[in-house]
Scaffold this motif. Structure first.
Motif, mmCIF file in Angstrom:
data_model
loop_
_atom_site.group_PDB
_atom_site.id
_atom_site.type_symbol
_atom_site.label_atom_id
_atom_site.label_comp_id
_atom_site.label_asym_id
_atom_site.label_seq_id
_atom_site.Cartn_x
_atom_site.Cartn_y
_atom_site.Cartn_z
ATOM 1 N N SER A 2 43.426 -35.434 40.484
ATOM 2 C CA SER A 2 43.433 -36.859 40.203
ATOM 3 C C SER A 2 43.038 -37.570 41.494
ATOM 4 O O SER A 2 43.595 -37.299 42.549
ATOM 5 C CB SER A 2 44.840 -37.266 39.758
ATOM 6 O OG SER A 2 44.893 -38.639 39.575
ATOM 7 N N PHE A 7 49.303 -35.821 46.477
ATOM 8 C CA PHE A 7 49.520 -34.372 46.536
ATOM 9 C C PHE A 7 48.243 -33.603 46.195
ATOM 10 O O PHE A 7 48.035 -32.516 46.729
ATOM 11 C CB PHE A 7 50.699 -33.952 45.649
ATOM 12 C CG PHE A 7 52.046 -34.247 46.278
ATOM 13 C CD1 PHE A 7 52.148 -34.898 47.506
ATOM 14 C CD2 PHE A 7 53.215 -33.873 45.638
ATOM 15 C CE1 PHE A 7 53.387 -35.177 48.086
ATOM 16 C CE2 PHE A 7 54.469 -34.142 46.215
ATOM 17 C CZ PHE A 7 54.554 -34.791 47.429
ATOM 18 N N CYS A 8 47.380 -34.139 45.333
ATOM 19 C CA CYS A 8 46.073 -33.495 45.130
ATOM 20 C C CYS A 8 45.299 -33.479 46.450
ATOM 21 O O CYS A 8 44.643 -32.489 46.781
ATOM 22 C CB CYS A 8 45.260 -34.213 44.056
ATOM 23 S SG CYS A 8 45.734 -33.788 42.368
ATOM 24 N N HIS A 47 47.116 -30.651 38.775
ATOM 25 C CA HIS A 47 47.705 -31.985 38.654
ATOM 26 C C HIS A 47 48.356 -32.158 37.295
ATOM 27 O O HIS A 47 47.683 -32.236 36.270
ATOM 28 C CB HIS A 47 46.651 -33.082 38.863
ATOM 29 C CG HIS A 47 47.251 -34.459 38.783
ATOM 30 N ND1 HIS A 47 47.806 -35.091 39.875
ATOM 31 C CD2 HIS A 47 47.434 -35.293 37.737
ATOM 32 C CE1 HIS A 47 48.284 -36.267 39.502
ATOM 33 N NE2 HIS A 47 48.071 -36.418 38.198
ATOM 34 N N HIS A 99 52.790 -36.302 40.842
ATOM 35 C CA HIS A 99 52.195 -34.965 40.770
ATOM 36 C C HIS A 99 53.395 -34.026 40.831
ATOM 37 O O HIS A 99 54.118 -34.016 41.828
ATOM 38 C CB HIS A 99 51.227 -34.757 41.950
ATOM 39 C CG HIS A 99 50.578 -33.408 42.013
ATOM 40 N ND1 HIS A 99 49.212 -33.248 42.176
ATOM 41 C CD2 HIS A 99 51.099 -32.167 41.968
ATOM 42 C CE1 HIS A 99 48.920 -31.951 42.222
ATOM 43 N NE2 HIS A 99 50.061 -31.275 42.106
HETATM 44 ZN ZN ZN Z 1 47.802 -34.665 41.860
#
Ligand code: ZN
Ligand code: 5GP
Length: 111
Positions: A2, A7-8, A47, A99
């Motif tokens: 995303s 966190f991605c 994700h 996430h």
């Molecule tokens: Zn993410």
């Protein structure tokens, strides 16, 4: 992936972070604002927004977080003293990063 997910970006190394563990499905890193001496975040690379968004097919990915947590607790030396595992779910449950991730919290001083 995303686009606007922190966190991605960490998973994809767009934001540099020290991983304590990485394999094809997960990364583990320390929480930037630890709630205890040991505070790890166990993060599936895929994700998924939150526990509310689990679909059939996600079981093994989410289930795999628990043996990973036990391994990480051992590596951090808190397996015997004990620790907490926590999912915050949505805003009212304290979730800030949307996430999916499992908190591993421990290392309090022994009484
Ligand atoms: Zn993410
Ligand atoms: P949540 O509240 O979504 O369950 O947990 C998100 C956690 O991510 C929080 O405990 C917060 O301290 C941590 N966090 C937020 N931004 C960063 C970051 O850039 N790096 C790391 N390592 N942790 C972060």
């Amino acid at each position: 992936m995303s686009d606007d997910c922190l966190f991605c970006k960490i998973v994809n190394r767009e934001i540099p972070s020290e991983f304590l563990y990485e394999d094809e499905d997960y990364v583990v890193f320390r929480d930037i604002n630890p709630a205890a001496p040991v505070h790890l975040l166990l993060v599936p690379k895929r994700h998924i927004r939150s526990i509310n968004d689990l679909e059939s097919g996600h079981e093994s990915l989410v289930g795999g977080l628990f043996p990973l947590a036990a391994d990480m607790a051992k590596k951090e030396g808190v397996n015997e003293s004990g620790y907490k595992l926590l999912f915050n779910v949505e805003k009212g449950g304290g979730q800030e990063i949307f996430h999916l991730h499992l908190h591993l919290i421990g290392g309090w001083r022994k009484k």
